[in-house]
Structures are given as structure tokens and as C-alpha cells.
Design a protein around this motif. Structure first.
Motif, mmCIF file in Angstrom:
data_model
loop_
_atom_site.group_PDB
_atom_site.id
_atom_site.type_symbol
_atom_site.label_atom_id
_atom_site.label_comp_id
_atom_site.label_asym_id
_atom_site.label_seq_id
_atom_site.Cartn_x
_atom_site.Cartn_y
_atom_site.Cartn_z
ATOM 1 N N ASP A 51 0.829 -1.207 0.000
ATOM 2 C CA ASP A 51 0.000 0.000 0.000
ATOM 3 C C ASP A 51 0.865 1.258 0.000
ATOM 4 O O ASP A 51 0.534 2.252 -0.658
ATOM 5 C CB ASP A 51 -0.906 0.031 1.234
ATOM 6 N N HIS B 282 2.006 1.618 -3.523
ATOM 7 C CA HIS B 282 0.880 1.855 -4.431
ATOM 8 C C HIS B 282 0.356 3.282 -4.312
ATOM 9 O O HIS B 282 0.068 3.940 -5.325
ATOM 10 C CB HIS B 282 -0.222 0.853 -4.067
ATOM 11 N N TYR B 283 0.218 3.783 -3.094
ATOM 12 C CA TYR B 283 -0.412 5.080 -2.879
ATOM 13 C C TYR B 283 0.575 6.241 -2.871
ATOM 14 O O TYR B 283 0.220 7.358 -2.478
ATOM 15 C CB TYR B 283 -1.246 5.047 -1.605
ATOM 16 N N SER C 253 -2.005 8.689 -10.228
ATOM 17 C CA SER C 253 -3.148 7.911 -10.696
ATOM 18 C C SER C 253 -4.018 8.780 -11.600
ATOM 19 O O SER C 253 -3.726 9.957 -11.821
ATOM 20 C CB SER C 253 -3.950 7.363 -9.509
ATOM 21 N N ILE D 262 -4.585 14.659 -2.262
ATOM 22 C CA ILE D 262 -3.834 13.422 -2.519
ATOM 23 C C ILE D 262 -2.639 13.696 -3.429
ATOM 24 O O ILE D 262 -1.518 13.239 -3.165
ATOM 25 C CB ILE D 262 -4.755 12.363 -3.150
ATOM 26 N N ARG E 37 1.232 13.081 -2.363
ATOM 27 C CA ARG E 37 2.076 12.128 -3.094
ATOM 28 C C ARG E 37 3.295 12.838 -3.687
ATOM 29 O O ARG E 37 4.392 12.256 -3.733
ATOM 30 C CB ARG E 37 1.271 11.439 -4.192
ATOM 31 N N PRO F 195 2.328 8.671 1.222
ATOM 32 C CA PRO F 195 1.251 7.830 0.685
ATOM 33 C C PRO F 195 -0.114 8.424 1.025
ATOM 34 O O PRO F 195 -0.372 8.812 2.162
ATOM 35 C CB PRO F 195 1.454 6.482 1.399
ATOM 36 N N ARG G 148 -4.515 8.192 -0.159
ATOM 37 C CA ARG G 148 -5.545 7.489 -0.926
ATOM 38 C C ARG G 148 -6.903 8.138 -0.660
ATOM 39 O O ARG G 148 -7.050 8.953 0.258
ATOM 40 C CB ARG G 148 -5.584 6.016 -0.526
ATOM 41 N N TRP H 92 -2.856 5.540 9.162
ATOM 42 C CA TRP H 92 -3.636 6.274 8.182
ATOM 43 C C TRP H 92 -4.487 7.323 8.904
ATOM 44 O O TRP H 92 -5.271 6.982 9.799
ATOM 45 C CB TRP H 92 -4.554 5.330 7.395
ATOM 46 N N THR I 149 -12.345 2.300 -0.617
ATOM 47 C CA THR I 149 -11.027 2.938 -0.557
ATOM 48 C C THR I 149 -10.251 2.605 -1.818
ATOM 49 O O THR I 149 -10.295 1.470 -2.296
ATOM 50 C CB THR I 149 -10.246 2.424 0.671
ATOM 51 N N ARG J 91 -7.295 4.393 -5.152
ATOM 52 C CA ARG J 91 -6.339 5.404 -5.616
ATOM 53 C C ARG J 91 -6.984 6.769 -5.773
ATOM 54 O O ARG J 91 -6.407 7.796 -5.445
ATOM 55 C CB ARG J 91 -5.732 4.960 -6.952
ATOM 56 N N ASP J 92 -8.204 6.785 -6.318
ATOM 57 C CA ASP J 92 -8.935 8.026 -6.561
ATOM 58 C C ASP J 92 -10.386 7.654 -6.832
ATOM 59 O O ASP J 92 -10.801 6.522 -6.570
ATOM 60 C CB ASP J 92 -8.303 8.835 -7.703
#
Length: 269
Positions: A93, A96-97, A101, A169, A173, A178, A180, A206, A225, A227-228
Motif C-alpha cells: 500500500d 501503491h499510494y 493515478s 492526494i 504524493r 502515501p 488514498r 492512516w 477505498t 487510488r482516486d
């Protein structure tokens, strides 16, 4: 704290082919202590079968297959007791975040983010980004297009909750934090609707960031929940055209709403 949530969706389905399908993301995520719930989906007065599938981070999707042309009606309601701990952070995660995106083009904002938030990290960064977005953007209903991302929002300086969230976000980033998007039920929100907020990973947890400041974060209830907004839509269609005619959302607590302190770290529960 008990929360009662519901939504009613009505739509006309047109141009459905033989494999048309709809996916709903309207139920609280799996970690919520749901004590009662119901989901009724009908088309032209006939019940439609629903299949539940597990999504990322405890999300629960409800899928309808072989949808035909006609009048669709969806009614969901649930009662949730207490607050749940958010799903644990996985190492994947945190990779990824951090990535750009579809709606959060963080790779286009490092210069801007570096100039505005240089030297800030962790909770001070969250406070600064949330304050900047909340004070520099105007909340204007229907002011953005469904295709607008964070850069378009930054230039327009206006939008709705998903636009505020996408910009937060993308900035976070860009600062290597991170972040999300979470779709939530938000007691106290006015006008009431599905709401979009940010979760940012700092100091090992988080934390919820809501630059709109429209509802107390302690009362929010996670739905989905990702990416966007592309990952958390309340209704997704394939093989048909959906003409939405009614959307009603309700969310309330069984007592007074929690007092909101914008600088207090909060986890989504």
C-alpha cells in the motif's frame, strides 16, 4: 456511537446488451460493526439477485448481472455500532499510494508542492496541505466535470468534495507521502450525499484529511477505498447506459455529533 446510514438510487437503464452489469459500492466496509442491514434492488418492480464481492481494504461490492432495459430502484440501509480500526497498512500500500493515478497527477505537481510545503513532513504537512486546499478552493456544487483531476482543480480553484480530495492526494504524493481516497457516509454533512475524504499515511497510521471541513471526521463511516474516484464510485455500469433520476443519502448518529478539531489526528472508523 451508533450510526444509521441509507441510500436510495433510482435510474433508467437503456441500451442494455445481454451481458449488462452494474456494481454498487454503498455498504459500509467489512471492518464496520454492522448490526443490521438490508439491500433491495428491483427493476420494474421485480427483485434482482445480488452477488457480494470483496474489494480492497474491506470494501464490499454488490454486483447485478444480466441487467435489462427498464426502471431500476435500489434501497440500502444499515445500522453500525461503535467505531472500527482501519485495515492495517501493507508494505505494498505504501508503494501503491505514492504513485500518480488517473485523477491525482502527482507527477505534475512536485515543483508547486516543493515551493509551497518545503521542509514539512508528517502531521505538520497534513495540516498545511489541508489548510491550503481548504482556503484556496471554493466549494461550488456542480462546478467540475467527471473527468477533471487534481491539476484541473488547482487551476480552476473550485470543485466539490472529490476535487478537494484529489488535489490533497496529489500534493501529498508529490511530497512522498502515501495518500488514498475513501468514500464515506458522513453524518453532519450538508447537503447530505456520499462524501470523499483523504487518508494519508504518517507516523505509522492512516489519518483522515478533509479539506472541505463539511463534517466531523470522527463520525465518518468507510464505504470504499482506492487510488482516486475511479476506484470508489457508488455505481459502475458495463454494457448499458444509466440515466440517474434520484439519489438520496442519509447518515446520522444516535447522539450529538462529535466536535471537530481540524488539527487533531483522526483515523477513519
Amino acid at each position: 456511537m451508533r450510526r444509521a446510514v441509507s441510500c436510495r438510487i433510482e435510474a433508467e437503464i437503456r441500451e442494455a446488451d445481454g451481458s449488462a452489469a452494474l456494481v454498487l459500492a454503498v455498504a459500509p466496509a467489512a471492518e464496520a460493526a454492522v448490526v443490521a442491514e438490508s439491500l433491495v434492488v428491483t427493476q420494474d418492480g421485480m427483485d434482482l439477485p445480488v452477488l457480494e464481492l470483496a474489494d480492497d481494504h474491506g470494501g464490499r461490492l454488490h454486483c447485478l448481472t444480466n441487467v435489462r432495459n427498464g426502471r431500476l430502484a435500489i434501497f440500502y440501509k444499515a445500522t453500525v455500532a461503535g467505531r472500527a480500526a482501519p485495515p492495517p497498512a501493507r508494505e505494498i500500500d505504501l508503494i501503491h499510494y505514492r504513485r500518480p493515478s488517473r485523477y491525482c497527477e502527482s507527477d505534475r505537481l512536485p515543483g508547486f508542492a516543493g515551493d509551497e510545503f518545503r521542509g514539512l513532513r508528517e502531521l505538520p504537512l497534513l495540516d498545511a496541505v489541508s489548510s491550503w486546499v481548504g482556503t484556496r478552493l471554493a466549494y461550488v456544487a456542480a462546478s467540475s466535470r467527471s473527468t477533471d483531476g487534481a491539476v484541473a482543480t488547482l487551476l480552476a480553484r473550485q470543485g466539490v468534495c472529490r476535487d478537494f480530495a484529489h488535489l490533497v492526494i496529489a500534493i501529498l504524493r508529490s511530497c512522498d507521502t502515501p495518500a488514498r481516497l475513501a468514500a464515506v457516509y458522513a453524518p453532519g454533512l450538508s447537503p447530505m450525499d456520499f462524501h470523499a475524504v483523504v487518508e494519508a499515511f504518517v507516523e505509522g497510521q492512516w489519518h483522515v484529511v478533509d479539506a472541505t471541513g463539511l463534517a466531523p471526521r470522527h463520525a465518518m463511516l468507510r464505504i470504499a477505498t482506492g487510488r482516486d474516484a475511479a476506484d470508489v464510485a457508488f455505481l459502475t455500469s458495463a454494457g448499458c447506459c444509466v440515466e440517474l433520476s434520484r439519489l438520496e443519502v442519509a447518515a446520522a448518529t444516535d447522539g450529538p455529533l462529535p466536535t471537530e478539531d481540524p488539527v487533531l489526528p483522526v483515523q477513519l472508523g
